[in-house]
Design a protein around this motif. Structure first.
Motif, short mmCIF file in Angstrom:
data_model
loop_
_atom_site.label_atom_id
_atom_site.label_comp_id
_atom_site.label_asym_id
_atom_site.label_seq_id
_atom_site.Cartn_x
_atom_site.Cartn_y
_atom_site.Cartn_z
N PHE A 54 25.20 -32.91 -3.23
CA PHE A 54 25.69 -34.28 -3.31
C PHE A 54 24.57 -35.24 -3.69
N LEU A 55 23.41 -35.10 -3.05
CA LEU A 55 22.29 -35.98 -3.38
C LEU A 55 21.77 -35.73 -4.79
N GLY A 56 21.82 -34.49 -5.26
CA GLY A 56 21.42 -34.21 -6.64
C GLY A 56 22.35 -34.86 -7.64
N ILE A 57 23.65 -34.83 -7.36
CA ILE A 57 24.62 -35.47 -8.26
C ILE A 57 24.43 -36.98 -8.27
N VAL A 58 24.21 -37.56 -7.09
CA VAL A 58 24.00 -39.01 -7.01
C VAL A 58 22.73 -39.40 -7.76
N CYS A 59 21.69 -38.58 -7.64
CA CYS A 59 20.43 -38.86 -8.34
C CYS A 59 20.62 -38.83 -9.85
N ILE A 60 21.32 -37.85 -10.33
CA ILE A 60 21.54 -37.75 -11.78
C ILE A 60 22.48 -38.85 -12.26
N TYR A 61 23.52 -39.14 -11.50
CA TYR A 61 24.46 -40.19 -11.90
C TYR A 61 23.78 -41.56 -11.90
N GLY A 62 22.90 -41.79 -10.94
CA GLY A 62 22.19 -43.06 -10.88
C GLY A 62 21.17 -43.22 -11.99
N ASN A 63 20.70 -42.15 -12.55
CA ASN A 63 19.69 -42.18 -13.62
C ASN A 63 20.24 -41.65 -14.94
N ARG A 64 21.52 -41.78 -15.18
CA ARG A 64 22.12 -41.18 -16.38
C ARG A 64 21.60 -41.79 -17.67
N SER A 65 21.01 -42.98 -17.61
CA SER A 65 20.45 -43.57 -18.84
C SER A 65 19.21 -42.80 -19.30
N LEU A 66 18.61 -42.02 -18.42
CA LEU A 66 17.41 -41.26 -18.79
C LEU A 66 17.73 -39.94 -19.47
N PHE A 67 18.99 -39.55 -19.49
CA PHE A 67 19.39 -38.29 -20.10
C PHE A 67 20.04 -38.55 -21.44
N ALA A 68 19.36 -38.17 -22.52
CA ALA A 68 19.90 -38.34 -23.87
C ALA A 68 20.25 -36.96 -24.42
N ASN A 69 21.04 -36.96 -25.49
CA ASN A 69 21.49 -35.71 -26.07
C ASN A 69 20.33 -34.87 -26.59
N PRO A 70 19.47 -35.35 -27.47
CA PRO A 70 18.31 -34.51 -27.81
C PRO A 70 17.27 -34.64 -26.69
N LEU A 71 16.71 -33.52 -26.31
CA LEU A 71 15.78 -33.48 -25.19
C LEU A 71 14.54 -34.33 -25.45
N ASN A 72 14.13 -34.43 -26.72
CA ASN A 72 12.93 -35.21 -27.05
C ASN A 72 13.13 -36.71 -26.85
N ARG A 73 14.34 -37.18 -26.93
CA ARG A 73 14.61 -38.61 -26.79
C ARG A 73 14.97 -39.01 -25.36
N SER A 74 15.13 -38.06 -24.51
CA SER A 74 15.51 -38.39 -23.13
C SER A 74 14.28 -38.83 -22.34
#
Length: 124
Positions: A54-74
């Motif tokens: 649950f905490l991992g999901i909340v962490c990723i959902y709260g920082n979803r702007s840091l995850f981009a489709n190409p790995l180099n741009r994230s």
């Protein structure tokens, strides 16, 4: 950048998961009453799998702007920087609680030893 950069992280994650399962199970077995011994695996699974996921999901959902489709741009470097800060705060909190717990358990153990010695002295 390749996804193989994450391989050491997943190796350490698997190692720590195994260590925490054994350590948490041993701690719960020692600290809980014997009548709760059957519930230790369920509580262990709830703490590790339930709360951790649950905490991992909340962490990723709260920082979803840091995850981009190409790995180099994230912004994974910023995400891992935040995780490092959270881990350091967690380590400090763990150290503080373990210091308090050790002091209180040593005091309790000393009282138990003194009481048992005085009981033995009274019997003899």
């Amino acid at each position: 950048m390749s996804t193989f950069w994450l391989a050491p992280q997943f190796c350490l994650l698997g190692l720590m998961r195994g260590l925490i399962q054994d350590g948490l199970e041993e701690f719960m077995t020692d600290q809980l009453p014997d009548s709760w011994e059957n519930f230790v695996p369920a509580m262990n699974g709830f703490v590790i799998d339930g709360i951790g996921s649950f905490l991992g999901i909340v962490c990723i959902y709260g920082n979803r702007s840091l995850f981009a489709n190409p790995l180099n741009r994230s912004g994974l470097d910023k995400y891992y920087q935040r995780l490092t800060i959270f881990s350091f705060v967690n380590l400090c909190y763990y150290w503080f609680i373990s210091t308090l717990y050790t002091r209180s358990s040593n005091t309790h153990a000393g009282k138990v030893c003194n009481e048992s010695q005085s009981t033995i002295a009274n019997v003899v």
